[in-house]
Design a protein around this motif. Structure first.
Motif, short mmCIF file in Angstrom:
data_model
loop_
_atom_site.label_atom_id
_atom_site.label_comp_id
_atom_site.label_asym_id
_atom_site.label_seq_id
_atom_site.Cartn_x
_atom_site.Cartn_y
_atom_site.Cartn_z
N LEU A 363 0.82 -1.23 0.00
CA LEU A 363 0.00 0.00 0.00
C LEU A 363 0.85 1.27 0.00
N GLU A 364 2.14 1.08 0.17
CA GLU A 364 3.07 2.21 0.13
C GLU A 364 2.94 2.88 -1.23
N GLY A 365 2.87 4.18 -1.28
CA GLY A 365 2.72 4.85 -2.57
C GLY A 365 1.26 5.07 -2.92
N ILE A 366 0.36 4.37 -2.26
CA ILE A 366 -1.08 4.55 -2.50
C ILE A 366 -1.70 5.32 -1.33
N TYR A 367 -1.25 5.00 -0.14
CA TYR A 367 -1.60 5.77 1.06
C TYR A 367 -0.31 6.33 1.66
N TYR A 368 -0.42 7.49 2.28
CA TYR A 368 0.75 8.18 2.81
C TYR A 368 1.26 7.53 4.09
N LEU A 369 2.57 7.32 4.15
CA LEU A 369 3.22 6.77 5.34
C LEU A 369 4.07 7.88 5.95
N LYS A 370 3.73 8.34 7.13
CA LYS A 370 4.47 9.46 7.70
C LYS A 370 5.88 9.06 8.12
N TYR A 371 6.00 7.85 8.68
CA TYR A 371 7.32 7.40 9.15
C TYR A 371 7.85 6.27 8.27
N SER A 372 9.11 6.42 7.87
CA SER A 372 9.66 5.39 6.98
C SER A 372 10.44 4.33 7.75
N THR A 373 10.56 4.51 9.06
CA THR A 373 11.26 3.52 9.89
C THR A 373 10.58 2.15 9.73
N PRO A 374 11.38 1.07 9.66
CA PRO A 374 10.76 -0.26 9.55
C PRO A 374 9.82 -0.53 10.73
N THR A 375 8.74 -1.24 10.48
CA THR A 375 7.76 -1.50 11.54
C THR A 375 7.66 -2.99 11.83
N LEU A 376 7.07 -3.30 12.97
CA LEU A 376 6.89 -4.70 13.35
C LEU A 376 5.49 -5.17 12.94
N HIS A 377 4.61 -5.34 13.91
CA HIS A 377 3.33 -6.04 13.70
C HIS A 377 2.21 -5.17 13.16
N PHE A 381 -0.79 4.20 8.23
CA PHE A 381 -0.92 5.07 7.06
C PHE A 381 -1.75 6.28 7.46
N SER A 382 -1.92 7.22 6.51
CA SER A 382 -2.85 8.32 6.80
C SER A 382 -3.61 8.67 5.53
N ASP A 383 -4.63 9.55 5.71
CA ASP A 383 -5.48 9.93 4.59
C ASP A 383 -4.95 11.17 3.85
N LYS A 384 -3.68 11.54 4.11
CA LYS A 384 -3.14 12.81 3.61
C LYS A 384 -3.40 13.02 2.11
N TRP A 385 -3.12 12.01 1.29
CA TRP A 385 -3.28 12.18 -0.17
C TRP A 385 -4.75 12.20 -0.57
N GLN A 386 -5.57 11.39 0.12
CA GLN A 386 -7.00 11.34 -0.23
C GLN A 386 -7.71 12.62 0.24
N ARG A 387 -7.19 13.23 1.29
CA ARG A 387 -7.84 14.42 1.84
C ARG A 387 -7.82 15.58 0.84
N GLU A 388 -6.82 15.55 -0.02
CA GLU A 388 -6.76 16.59 -1.06
C GLU A 388 -8.00 16.56 -1.93
N ARG A 389 -8.68 15.43 -1.95
CA ARG A 389 -9.92 15.30 -2.73
C ARG A 389 -11.15 15.23 -1.83
N PRO A 451 -15.56 10.05 -5.89
CA PRO A 451 -15.43 10.34 -4.44
C PRO A 451 -16.76 10.26 -3.69
N GLU A 452 -17.88 10.53 -4.37
CA GLU A 452 -19.18 10.52 -3.67
C GLU A 452 -19.48 9.15 -3.04
N VAL A 453 -19.13 8.09 -3.80
CA VAL A 453 -19.45 6.74 -3.33
C VAL A 453 -18.68 6.43 -2.04
N VAL A 454 -17.48 7.02 -1.91
CA VAL A 454 -16.69 6.81 -0.70
C VAL A 454 -17.24 7.67 0.44
N LYS A 455 -17.58 8.91 0.10
CA LYS A 455 -18.03 9.85 1.14
C LYS A 455 -19.36 9.44 1.76
#
Ligand SMILES: *Cc1c(COP(=O)(O)O)cnc(C)c1O
Length: 483
Positions: A363-377, A381-389, A451-455
């Motif tokens: 999902l990287e590149g499709i939803y925004y990841l604020k921290y690039s540090t490797p994660t465990l379990h 992500f965040s809605d940053k890119w979708q919020r623009e719409r 976007p309407e169908v999502v909203k």
């Protein structure tokens, strides 16, 4: 699914019955109940037929989302599948029939189970002693903080402050506060971990403890934990680790070997009791040797070949739970540990981390990841890119319901605005993960094209978008019969 299920009271009709008994053909005996005032009638009690009862409750049961029907990636909650065999073992008659007031002689087997589980949890975490009485994670936090407070008081004074990183679980500040401490927040650095300089500056002789969620709520492992512990210990403070997410660490990392003085685990996440169903939980607390005298009573002790519940412990923080905890949860945890063994437990952590990273990479590149540090379990992500719409995390979460999937945790941790916190757990197959990834990708595409169908989602759920503000401000707490 689209029909509103009536209340059982609305199905009621006078004289309807599930079954009718034949007329009494023996003399009526009332003496036994003579002194008891029996009521003739329960006002408003629903009268329904047997098929109505069965269908009503079966339909209701089908509107409940659960991990037995679908993928449930609620971050920080570890909504994994718990093997039914452990439930079965905990349901064996001798366990179900143990009375909490039965004498020690009659519950030797139960006490042995408790002692065995304590020993295994010590081995898994590297701690010296465990108490299994706390009934939840947050209850474990409070117990742990009370132990720290008692130890510091014995040394001279309880101190005033507890340090908590901004990436900690939300229960930590509440537990510290209820225990009488003032909470000071430590900022995370760019990597999403504790800022050592901030910690160094804030760690004084007024600080009782640092409460560290590890892995933290970004799913990131606090790799500097040894250094963190040194800083805290250098000023006489204690290190409390919130180990609710031990799922990610089993067999890989023992907190007790890295300076942690107190830890709690969530058996109703990591160790085979389903979480979130409203049933009983268990938040055992592990401590280092120095803190053993302060453990809550009773303490299970081996005396030769016997087990006893020791209560005469002058330094103990006292009783924190009636009887001996949520015992059946402890039985399930022990069954789980024994059925997996050391290798199996290690595999749990490996697959939990692998599954989370599989989702993250896809999902990287499709939803925004604020921290690039490797994660465990888990990954956030965040809605940053979708919020623009004009699409927010809640819209994405509601749209997932249309795809038959439970939404991730939303808007938490607070340091990621519009957060979508995803924890797949180790019990999901690649096919399930792929279906989730596919749905998330589709929603990102819909956010651009439609976007309407999502909203306005969800569209195929039992209930549509709820007015959450109205629900909080004007809750309907009483059903009244309409004429
Ligand atoms: C779930 C959780 C808790 C709280 O556990 P409860 O049993 O809900 O009280 C605390 N810390 C972390 C990191 C958690 O994930």
């Amino acid at each position: 699914m689209s029909r509103r299920e009536p209340l059982i009271f609305e199905l009621s009709g006078e004289g309807k019955r599930a079954f009718f008994l034949p007329p009494l053909d023996v003399p009526e005996k009332k003496e036994i109940l003579e002194d008891i005032k029996l009521r003739e009638d329960i006002p408003g009690f629903p009268e329904v037929t047997e098929p109505e009862i069965v269908r009503h409750f079966t339909r209701l049961s089908q509107t409940n989302f659960c991990v037995d029907t679908s993928f449930y990636p609620l971050g920080s909650c570890t909504m994994k599948y718990s093997p039914k065999i452990n439930e079965k073992i905990a349901s064996l008659t001798p366990f179900l029939n143990s009375h909490p007031l039965a004498s020690e002689d009659l519950i030797q087997g139960n006490l042995e189970i408790i002692k065995l589980l304590e020993d295994y949890l010590c081995r898994i975490t590297g701690m010296d002693f465990f108490t299994l009485w706390p009934a939840a994670g947050a209850h474990g936090e409070l117990t742990g903080m009370m132990i720290i407070r008692a130890a510091l008081t014995r040394r001279g004074r309880p101190r005033k402050i507890v340090l908590i990183p901004d990436s900690a679980h939300g229960t930590n500040p509440s537990s510290a506060h209820i225990c009488g401490y003032r909470v000071q927040e430590i900022k995370s650095n760019e990597a999403g971990t504790v800022d050592l300089e901030d910690l160094n500056r804030m760690m004084t002789e007024e600080v009782a403890a640092l409460m560290l969620t590890n892995p933290n709520t970004l799913g990131i492992f606090e790799k500097d934990i040894k250094r963190i512990a040194e800083i805290v210990h250098s000023k006489g403070g204690f290190v409390y680790m919130d180990g609710a997410n031990m799922n990610a660490l089993l067999g890989k990392f023992r907190p007790g070997d890295h300076g942690v003085d107190v830890i709690h685990l969530n058996l109703h996440k990591t160790f085979s009791t389903p979480h979130g169903g409203g049933g009983p939980g268990s938040g055992p607390v592990g401590v280092k040797k120095e803190l053993e005298p302060f453990l809550p009573i009773p303490v299970v002790k081996r005396e030769g070949s016997k087990f006893v519940l020791e209560t005469n412990r002058p330094l103990s923080i006292g009783r924190i739970r009636s009887f001996y905890g949520n015992f059946l949860v402890l039985v399930k945890a022990l069954a789980y540990i024994l059925s997996l063994g050391a290798e199996g437990l290690k595999e749990v952590a490996e697959i939990a981390v692998l599954n989370s990273n599989y989702i993250r990479k896809n999902l990287e590149g499709i939803y925004y990841l604020k921290y690039s540090t490797p994660t465990l379990h888990e990954c956030v992500f965040s809605d940053k890119w979708q919020r623009e719409r004009g699409i927010q995390n809640i819209d994405i979460a509601k749209r997932l319901i249309d795809y038959g999937l439970h939404p991730p945790t939303m808007s938490f941790p607070l340091i990621v605005s519009g957060a979508l916190m995803i924890e797949p757990t180790e019990t999901e197959s690649k096919a399930e993960l792929d279906a989730f990834i596919e749905a998330m990708k589709k929603i990102a595409q819909e956010a651009v094209e439609n976007p309407e169908v999502v909203k306005t989602a969800p569209h195929n759920a039992y209930v549509r978008r709820l007015d959450e503000v109205a629900a909080a401000r004007n809750p309907i707490l009483r059903w009244e019969k309409k004429d």
